[in-house]
Design an enzyme around this catalytic site. Structure first.
Site, PDB file in Angstrom:
ATOM      1  N   GLY A  36       0.824  -1.209   0.000  1.00 29.92           N
ATOM      2  CA  GLY A  36       0.000   0.000   0.000  1.00 29.92           C
ATOM      3  C   GLY A  36       0.859   1.261   0.000  1.00 29.92           C
ATOM      4  CG  HIS A  37       3.415   2.270   3.257  1.00 29.63           C
ATOM      5  ND1 HIS A  37       3.295   1.145   4.037  1.00 29.63           N
ATOM      6  CD2 HIS A  37       2.985   3.309   4.012  1.00 29.63           C
ATOM      7  CE1 HIS A  37       2.812   1.493   5.225  1.00 29.63           C
ATOM      8  NE2 HIS A  37       2.619   2.790   5.242  1.00 29.63           N
ATOM      9  N   GLY A 149      -2.844   7.782   1.291  1.00 29.70           N
ATOM     10  CA  GLY A 149      -3.804   6.766   0.899  1.00 29.70           C
ATOM     11  C   GLY A 149      -5.215   7.103   1.337  1.00 29.70           C
ATOM     12  CD  GLU A 150      -9.178   7.930  -2.565  1.00 30.33           C
ATOM     13  OE1 GLU A 150      -9.877   6.900  -2.740  1.00 30.33           O
ATOM     14  OE2 GLU A 150      -9.221   8.918  -3.324  1.00 30.33           O
ATOM     15  CD  GLN A 155      -3.246  10.239   8.164  1.00 30.45           C
ATOM     16  OE1 GLN A 155      -2.988   9.905   9.305  1.00 30.45           O
ATOM     17  NE2 GLN A 155      -2.699   9.651   7.110  1.00 30.45           N
ATOM     18  CG  LEU A 186      -2.380  -4.377   1.406  1.00 27.82           C
ATOM     19  CD1 LEU A 186      -0.993  -4.448   0.776  1.00 27.82           C
ATOM     20  CD2 LEU A 186      -2.702  -5.718   2.047  1.00 27.82           C
ATOM     21  CB  SER A 187      -3.680  -1.735   7.688  1.00 30.58           C
ATOM     22  OG  SER A 187      -3.346  -1.152   8.931  1.00 30.58           O
ATOM     23  CB  SER A 188       1.400  -0.768   9.532  1.00 32.38           C
ATOM     24  OG  SER A 188       1.914   0.002   8.460  1.00 32.38           O
TER      25      SER A 188
END
Length: 282
Positions: A36-37, A149-150, A155, A186-188
């Site tokens: 994602g990043h 990112g959306e 944010q 996707l996320s950390s």
């Protein structure tokens, strides 16, 4: 790829690039990098001469000290991911004193009420922390374009508002949510889930897809009840909140007006890990 480990090194680097007339694209992160990043850097690569990343776990945007302690950190892995991607020219890895030279505390921001909706209701001060670190990074990196990112849609809206109010001459670009093959955003934080849990968590995306269908034929209250029913049937998952909001104001709606754009927002606790997602409603 250049690794810039303090503010002075960054300033010297940015000064050289600006002298050469380079257009800079920038995407700040808190590390624990994933595809994602990389989608942010891919977007930046297409529109800029130079792409810069930053890795900084910002202490002022965590309401819960335990959340800060548990946040995944593996700097060597993150640097390797950036190097192997071939998308990034430099990464800035500041120390706390590079961002907060005096006290590690956030400034106060007025985001015209955006900060009081959704995440702001349960995480007081969170968006002050976000605004503080992003404004400081913007002033140090001096990008022409910045990419977010959306997935963290609120944010993104907050940063756009802060940039506008502070009259920073930076274009804020939203990048579509990058999803796993099963649809999970996707996320950390996903790294804290067992593999089988990441698979069952696809129900979040599937539910949003259903919401997009229901949006055409049901009322808001009917949709909310159906979403609650879905997660009442899921073991180990708890729906923290689901709502449909005006995309511009982020205010929750209880009625659909034809001349407005809407987005569904959802937060689900999965085995103690907080997962967020959202979707524009057609």
């Amino acid at each position: 790829m250049e690794v810039l480990k303090n503010r002075k090194t960054l300033q010297d680097f940015i000064e050289r690039q600006k002298e050469m007339g380079k257009k800079i694209g920038f995407a700040p992160t808190m590390g624990a990098l994933h595809d994602g990043h990389l989608s942010l850097y891919k977007a930046a690569r297409e529109e800029n001469d130079l792409v810069i990343s930053s890795i900084f776990v910002n202490p002022t945007q965590f309401n819960n000290p335990e959340d800060l302690r548990k946040y995944p950190r593996d700097l060597n892995r993150d640097i390797l991911i950036l190097e192997e991607s071939g998308l990034v020219d430099a990464v800035y890895i500041p120390e706390v004193q590079d961002i907060y030279p005096e006290k590690t505390e956030s400034s106060h921001y007025d985001y015209d009420g955006l900060e009081n909706e959704m995440e702001g209701k349960s995480r007081p001060g969170h968006f002050d922390g976000v605004g503080t670190v992003v404004e400081e990074l913007f002033r140090q990196v001096k990008p022409d374009n910045a990419y977010f990112g959306e997935k963290d849609y609120q944010q993104l809206a907050i940063i756009k508002k802060m940039t506008e109010k502070k009259q920073l001459h930076i274009q804020i670009k939203g990048v579509p949510i990058y999803r796993a093959k099963n649809g999970l955003a996707l996320s950390s934080r996903n790294q804290r889930l067992r593999e089988e849990r990441r698979e069952t968590s696809k129900i979040i995306y599937k539910t949003l897809m259903k919401v997009n269908d229901w949006f055409r034929v049901l009322t808001v209250s009917e949709i909310k009840k159906r979403v609650q029913d879905v997660f009442d049937d899921q073991q180990g998952m708890q729906l923290e909140y689901f709502l449909i909001a005006d995309e511009k104001t982020l205010k929750e709606t209880d009625f659909f007006y034809k001349d407005r754009a809407y987005r569904a927002f959802i937060v689900v606790m999965v085995d103690g890990v907080r997962l967020i997602d959202n979707m524009h409603l057609d």
